[in-house]
Design a protein around this motif. Structure first.
Motif, PDB file in Angstrom:
ATOM      1  N   ILE A 485      -8.237  11.602   1.369  1.00 19.66           N
ATOM      2  CA  ILE A 485      -7.432  10.459   1.812  1.00 19.66           C
ATOM      3  C   ILE A 485      -5.983  10.650   1.375  1.00 19.66           C
ATOM      4  CG2 ILE A 485      -7.088   7.958   1.551  1.00 19.66           C
ATOM      5  CD1 ILE A 485     -10.089   7.697   1.136  1.00 19.66           C
ATOM      6  N   TYR A 486      -5.054  10.235   2.237  1.00 22.43           N
ATOM      7  CA  TYR A 486      -3.643  10.277   1.887  1.00 22.43           C
ATOM      8  C   TYR A 486      -3.200   8.973   1.224  1.00 22.43           C
ATOM      9  CZ  TYR A 486      -2.243  14.703   3.991  1.00 22.43           C
ATOM     10  OH  TYR A 486      -2.080  16.045   4.253  1.00 22.43           O
ATOM     11  N   ASN A 487      -2.497   9.082   0.116  1.00 22.31           N
ATOM     12  CA  ASN A 487      -1.680   8.043  -0.517  1.00 22.31           C
ATOM     13  C   ASN A 487      -2.445   6.957  -1.261  1.00 22.31           C
ATOM     14  OD1 ASN A 487       0.712   9.261   0.495  1.00 22.31           O
ATOM     15  ND2 ASN A 487       0.326   8.302   2.475  1.00 22.31           N
ATOM     16  N   LEU A 488      -3.531   6.430  -0.723  1.00 23.49           N
ATOM     17  CA  LEU A 488      -4.157   5.258  -1.319  1.00 23.49           C
ATOM     18  C   LEU A 488      -4.672   5.534  -2.725  1.00 23.49           C
ATOM     19  CD1 LEU A 488      -6.100   3.786   1.750  1.00 23.49           C
ATOM     20  CD2 LEU A 488      -3.802   3.232   0.905  1.00 23.49           C
ATOM     21  N   THR A 489      -5.237   6.710  -2.951  1.00 28.81           N
ATOM     22  CA  THR A 489      -5.743   7.054  -4.289  1.00 28.81           C
ATOM     23  C   THR A 489      -4.608   7.084  -5.296  1.00 28.81           C
ATOM     24  OG1 THR A 489      -7.479   8.391  -3.266  1.00 28.81           O
ATOM     25  CG2 THR A 489      -7.057   8.735  -5.609  1.00 28.81           C
ATOM     26  N   TYR A 490      -3.500   7.673  -4.916  1.00 26.68           N
ATOM     27  CA  TYR A 490      -2.339   7.761  -5.811  1.00 26.68           C
ATOM     28  C   TYR A 490      -1.738   6.381  -6.077  1.00 26.68           C
ATOM     29  CZ  TYR A 490      -2.349  12.839  -5.374  1.00 26.68           C
ATOM     30  OH  TYR A 490      -2.691  14.175  -5.432  1.00 26.68           O
ATOM     31  N   ILE A 491      -1.731   5.517  -5.066  1.00 27.10           N
ATOM     32  CA  ILE A 491      -1.223   4.161  -5.258  1.00 27.10           C
ATOM     33  C   ILE A 491      -2.087   3.405  -6.256  1.00 27.10           C
ATOM     34  CG2 ILE A 491      -0.919   1.931  -4.094  1.00 27.10           C
ATOM     35  CD1 ILE A 491      -0.109   3.569  -1.577  1.00 27.10           C
ATOM     36  N   ASP A 492      -3.396   3.550  -6.143  1.00 28.76           N
ATOM     37  CA  ASP A 492      -4.299   2.903  -7.100  1.00 28.76           C
ATOM     38  C   ASP A 492      -4.076   3.430  -8.514  1.00 28.76           C
ATOM     39  OD1 ASP A 492      -7.092   2.813  -4.752  1.00 28.76           O
ATOM     40  OD2 ASP A 492      -5.429   1.410  -5.085  1.00 28.76           O
ATOM     41  N   ARG A 493      -3.756   4.711  -8.612  1.00 27.78           N
ATOM     42  CA  ARG A 493      -3.586   5.330  -9.930  1.00 27.78           C
ATOM     43  C   ARG A 493      -2.265   4.938 -10.582  1.00 27.78           C
ATOM     44  NH1 ARG A 493      -3.754  11.586  -9.532  1.00 27.78           N
ATOM     45  NH2 ARG A 493      -5.774  11.004  -8.628  1.00 27.78           N
ATOM     46  N   TYR A 494      -1.186   4.923  -9.798  1.00 24.45           N
ATOM     47  CA  TYR A 494       0.147   4.718 -10.371  1.00 24.45           C
ATOM     48  C   TYR A 494       0.655   3.281 -10.259  1.00 24.45           C
ATOM     49  CZ  TYR A 494       0.484   9.780 -10.758  1.00 24.45           C
ATOM     50  OH  TYR A 494       0.265  11.094 -11.103  1.00 24.45           O
ATOM     51  N   LEU A 495       0.081   2.481  -9.365  1.00 25.05           N
ATOM     52  CA  LEU A 495       0.537   1.096  -9.196  1.00 25.05           C
ATOM     53  C   LEU A 495      -0.633   0.128  -9.310  1.00 25.05           C
ATOM     54  CD1 LEU A 495       2.863   1.636  -6.079  1.00 25.05           C
ATOM     55  CD2 LEU A 495       3.515   1.702  -8.492  1.00 25.05           C
ATOM     56  N   PRO A 496      -1.431   0.215 -10.367  1.00 30.27           N
ATOM     57  CA  PRO A 496      -2.646  -0.611 -10.437  1.00 30.27           C
ATOM     58  C   PRO A 496      -2.365  -2.102 -10.545  1.00 30.27           C
ATOM     59  CG  PRO A 496      -2.225   0.459 -12.544  1.00 30.27           C
ATOM     60  CD  PRO A 496      -1.247   1.045 -11.581  1.00 30.27           C
ATOM     61  N   GLU A 497      -1.191  -2.483 -11.079  1.00 22.63           N
ATOM     62  CA  GLU A 497      -0.913  -3.897 -11.302  1.00 22.63           C
ATOM     63  C   GLU A 497       0.120  -4.451 -10.322  1.00 22.63           C
ATOM     64  OE1 GLU A 497       0.277  -4.171 -15.347  1.00 22.63           O
ATOM     65  OE2 GLU A 497      -1.683  -3.600 -16.153  1.00 22.63           O
ATOM     66  N   ILE A 498       0.513  -3.657  -9.346  1.00 24.31           N
ATOM     67  CA  ILE A 498       1.532  -4.111  -8.392  1.00 24.31           C
ATOM     68  C   ILE A 498       0.914  -4.209  -6.999  1.00 24.31           C
ATOM     69  CG2 ILE A 498       3.764  -3.606  -7.333  1.00 24.31           C
ATOM     70  CD1 ILE A 498       4.540  -2.129  -9.856  1.00 24.31           C
ATOM     71  N   PRO A 499       0.734  -5.414  -6.480  1.00 21.04           N
ATOM     72  CA  PRO A 499       0.188  -5.556  -5.115  1.00 21.04           C
ATOM     73  C   PRO A 499       1.183  -4.982  -4.094  1.00 21.04           C
ATOM     74  CG  PRO A 499       0.079  -7.629  -6.329  1.00 21.04           C
ATOM     75  CD  PRO A 499       0.961  -6.721  -7.120  1.00 21.04           C
ATOM     76  N   VAL A 500       0.703  -4.111  -3.245  1.00 26.12           N
ATOM     77  CA  VAL A 500       1.567  -3.496  -2.244  1.00 26.12           C
ATOM     78  C   VAL A 500       0.884  -3.478  -0.892  1.00 26.12           C
ATOM     79  CG1 VAL A 500       2.769  -2.013  -3.909  1.00 26.12           C
ATOM     80  CG2 VAL A 500       0.707  -1.164  -2.739  1.00 26.12           C
ATOM     81  N   LYS A 501       1.695  -3.345   0.144  1.00 30.75           N
ATOM     82  CA  LYS A 501       1.231  -3.081   1.493  1.00 30.75           C
ATOM     83  C   LYS A 501       1.544  -1.629   1.821  1.00 30.75           C
ATOM     84  CE  LYS A 501       0.090  -7.336   2.930  1.00 30.75           C
ATOM     85  NZ  LYS A 501      -1.226  -7.714   3.475  1.00 30.75           N
ATOM     86  N   VAL A 502       0.672  -1.000   2.603  1.00 32.86           N
ATOM     87  CA  VAL A 502       0.864   0.393   2.992  1.00 32.86           C
ATOM     88  C   VAL A 502       0.858   0.470   4.510  1.00 32.86           C
ATOM     89  CG1 VAL A 502       0.027   2.756   2.772  1.00 32.86           C
ATOM     90  CG2 VAL A 502      -0.313   1.134   0.887  1.00 32.86           C
ATOM     91  N   VAL A 503       1.965   0.989   5.067  1.00 34.83           N
ATOM     92  CA  VAL A 503       2.137   1.057   6.516  1.00 34.83           C
ATOM     93  C   VAL A 503       2.360   2.506   6.917  1.00 34.83           C
ATOM     94  CG1 VAL A 503       3.478   0.241   8.497  1.00 34.83           C
ATOM     95  CG2 VAL A 503       3.217  -1.204   6.477  1.00 34.83           C
ATOM     96  N   ASN A 504       1.627   2.963   7.909  1.00 33.87           N
ATOM     97  CA  ASN A 504       1.857   4.323   8.384  1.00 33.87           C
ATOM     98  C   ASN A 504       3.141   4.386   9.197  1.00 33.87           C
ATOM     99  OD1 ASN A 504       1.267   6.421  10.931  1.00 33.87           O
ATOM    100  ND2 ASN A 504       0.768   7.195   8.900  1.00 33.87           N
ATOM    101  N   LEU A 505       3.986   5.356   8.847  1.00 33.68           N
ATOM    102  CA  LEU A 505       5.195   5.596   9.633  1.00 33.68           C
ATOM    103  C   LEU A 505       4.914   6.629  10.714  1.00 33.68           C
ATOM    104  CD1 LEU A 505       8.179   5.010  10.079  1.00 33.68           C
ATOM    105  CD2 LEU A 505       8.717   6.823   8.445  1.00 33.68           C
ATOM    106  N   VAL A 506       4.363   7.770  10.311  1.00 28.58           N
ATOM    107  CA  VAL A 506       4.047   8.816  11.282  1.00 28.58           C
ATOM    108  C   VAL A 506       2.897   9.675  10.775  1.00 28.58           C
ATOM    109  CG1 VAL A 506       6.326   9.069  12.374  1.00 28.58           C
ATOM    110  CG2 VAL A 506       5.825  10.300  10.253  1.00 28.58           C
TER     111      VAL A 506
END
Length: 655
Positions: A485-506
């Protein structure tokens, strides 16, 4: 300039319309909203092509892309001696080396082209000059003290987006990029019409003086000077007397001209000789008559022949306040740049100031620092005293819902000083992608007041910027080999306490970028280990670097086997330029970068490039405007035209 007093008699032959009073005054915000929204300024101004050298402060009409790279040759960044860096390998303080001038090293000055077969410069202060030779005691590495081709500007890259106000630095960049003419918006033309029987033009006053009851026509000169700061062309017309038909005919002539904005001075109040509002009602639509501000209440805002027309009050301070609240912002909107607000300071009033409920007051003040506090001393509040502006240091706005300000109450003061330009900027930090440049250009077309500032620091650094609250968006394409998987695993690892939205650009195609014709016949990652192949890498933390390391691990290749693995660039275009200039034989990057410089491309992977947005910013206008643009058919078409991209998921919210 004085407001006209009521008169009960008429001049012979004068048509006397009914006297008007303020029945439906608007607040400042209401009046601005009504007036500004009555016009579509997207293509209000025509365009013209002018010399780049004459383009200071003009506004670009379309995106401008570089014709040339800068520099367009490898050149010395220091005074010293050009050398092939390999000749210096192994040199130390204990093992110095002598090199022959003219054969092994070549004297060179800063900015001069590197001689053939050299790739570094030894600084002059690091050599001992001997007869025909130099002695060095320190090695140099390849491209040390050298400005490489395209280090500053790369041919085809975006130099300026549309709706950008050109600065002196921009002129330098345009010229270095080979842009000698630019298409800009024309300067807005403003016609100023002074009115009044009592008003005397300055040339007559200078020659004959003035009599009792007369005033010098100064407002048009004051306002035209203010217009000079806005790029506008000002045309001052002769004074029109207080005669209804003549005033109406003059206004009609002005709005039928090539002017973009018409300002009528005085005659905007409710006196028996104040005919401006009546003339405008017959010629077009009066949007607002009377604004709940002091000074500046008798302001008229109208639309005639699809052009903005402003009835500007006659008292000097009222004239300036009205001008600054309505004329300056509308000229900024016409040209497509952000209207500059004044810088502000927190201040304390030196005494209590009462104010009229229901009227927003612009209180002129002098300022001074007392201890750690800034203290404001009120100036006289008369609308006819221009010196309350010339002597004031700032303005305090007293809200309409307040009856004054108490002593020792901290309030904001706007400074009456030149202010730094205010940028309404969206900050994007993270991995580099060419679609960010496209996003910048297209965003300016749909909202000229928004701008993008992007920083190419790698995907991981982009996530860290979000964590620290330093960016609105992060661009990332981090692949997790364990999950696929792209990006989501890293977001969970580095931003565990910050709610974010993830939008595909390309979805984009990564691969090996090689020179046109692929002279070294590179076919795959395995070829990077060849002794005759020089590689250029991306910086640590970049998603492209992580992708390469993943591929190397799959193939059981040690990075030490790759010549140039530790040579880093911070963008795909920089990698492509290195390949184009011969600094490297191959680099890993996106297809669009290869295509832009007419290089060959060997596909390696297809990846997802996403934008990470803190949830706290998700509903903001800036982010919603970006999302609207990303989801537009026009943007997707432009992306696909660049090559190497897929837009099947573009705009999809992945989380």
């Amino acid at each position: 300039m004085l407001e006209k007093t009521d008169q009960v008699t008429e001049d012979i032959g004068q048509v006397m319309p009914n006297r008007r009073i303020y029945l439906k005054m608007k607040s400042l915000k209401e009046a601005q909203s009504i007036f500004f929204s009555a016009f579509n300024f997207t293509n209000f101004l025509k365009t013209e092509v002018i010399s780049t050298t004459e383009s200071l402060n003009r506004v670009t009409a379309k995106p401008i892309f570089a014709r040339f790279s800068s520099p367009n040759f490898h050149c010395a960044a220091m005074d010293g001696y050009a050398v092939n860096a390999e000749l210096t390998f192994g040199v130390t303080l204990d093992q110095p080396k002598e090199l022959t001038i003219g054969k092994e090293v070549f004297a060179i000055n800063t900015g001069y082209p590197l001689p053939d077969n050299t790739n570094a410069v030894i600084m002059i202060e690091n050599v001992v000059e001997k007869e025909g030779k130099i002695e060095i005691n320190k090695a140099v590495y390849p491209w040390q003290n050298v400005r490489k081709v395209g280090e500053d500007i790369v041919a085809t890259e975006l130099i300026l987006p549309p709706n950008h106000r050109i600065t002196p630095y921009d002129i330098g960049a345009l010229l270095e990029g080979g842009i000698f003419e630019v298409e800009v918006k024309e300067k807005p033309k403003v016609i100023i019409i002074p009115t009044g029987n009592e008003v005397v033009p300055i040339e007559i006053a200078q020659d004959r003086g003035i009599e009792k009851g007369q005033v010098i026509e100064s407002n048009s000169w004051m306002l035209s000077s203010l217009l000079n700061t806005t790029n506008a062309i000002c045309e001052k017309w002769p004074v029109v007397p207080d005669e209804f038909r003549q005033l109406k005919t003059t206004i009609q002539k002005a709005v039928e001209s090539d002017a973009h904005l018409v300002i009528i001075l005085a005659g905007s109040s409710a006196g028996s000789k104040d005919y401006t509002v009546l003339a405008l009602e017959e010629l077009g639509e009066v949007l607002v008559h009377g604004v709940t501000i002091m000074p500046g209440k008798p302001t008229i805002l109208a639309k005639v022949n699809n052009k903005p027309v402003i009835g500007n009050p006659g008292y000097p301070v009222s004239s300036v306040i009205s001008f600054e609240q309505f004329v300056l912002p509308i000229l900024s909107q016409m040209q497509g740049f952000v209207y500059e607000e004044r810088p502000k300071l927190k201040v304390f009033l030196s005494c209590p100031v009462p104010s009229k409920l229901g009227i927003e007051e612009f209180l002129r003040v002098k300022l001074g620092q007392v201890g750690k506090n800034i203290v404001a001393t009120p100036m006289p509040r008369t609308a006819g005293s221009i010196t309350t502006l010339t002597k004031a240091h700032g303005i305090i706005r007293i809200p309409a819902q307040r009856e004054g300000i108490e002593e020792d109450e901290q309030v904001e003061a706007e400074l009456l000083v030149p202010q730094a330009e205010i940028f309404n900027t969206i900050v994007i930090i993270g991995s580099h992608d060419l679609t960010i440049d496209l996003l910048t250009s297209e965003l300016k077309k749909i909202d000229p007041f928004l701008n993008i500032s992007s920083s190419n620091v790698g995907s991981l650094s982009g996530l860290m910027a979000i964590k620290k609250g330093r960016a609105h968006l992060a661009g990332t394409h981090l692949f997790d080999p364990e999950t696929g998987i792209y990006n989501l695993t890293y977001i969970d690892r580095y931003l565990p306490e910050i709610p974010v939205k993830v939008v595909n650009l390309v979805i984009r195609h990564q691969g090996l970028i090689v020179p046109k014709g692929n002279p070294k016949k590179i076919k795959s990652i395995e070829d990077l280990t060849r002794s005759d192949v020089l590689f250029v890498n991306r910086q640590r933390g970049a998603g492209t670097r992580i992708l390469l390391d993943y591929k190397l691990k799959q193939l059981n290749i040690n990075s030490s086997q790759i010549k140039g693995y530790d040579c880093e660039e911070i963008s795909h275009m920089a990698v492509a330029v290195d390949v184009l200039s011969g600094r490297a034989d191959v680099g890993l990057g996106i297809y669009a970068a290869a295509k832009a410089l007419n290089l060959d491309f060997i596909p390696i992977a297809v990846e997802e490039y996403d934008l990470v947005v803190p949830e706290t910013l998700w509903e903001t206008k800036k982010i919603q405007t970006i999302l609207q643009l990303i989801n537009s058919h026009k943007f997707k078409q432009a992306v696909e035209k660049m090559g190497g991209y897929e837009t099947s998921k573009t705009g999809m919210v992945k989380r």
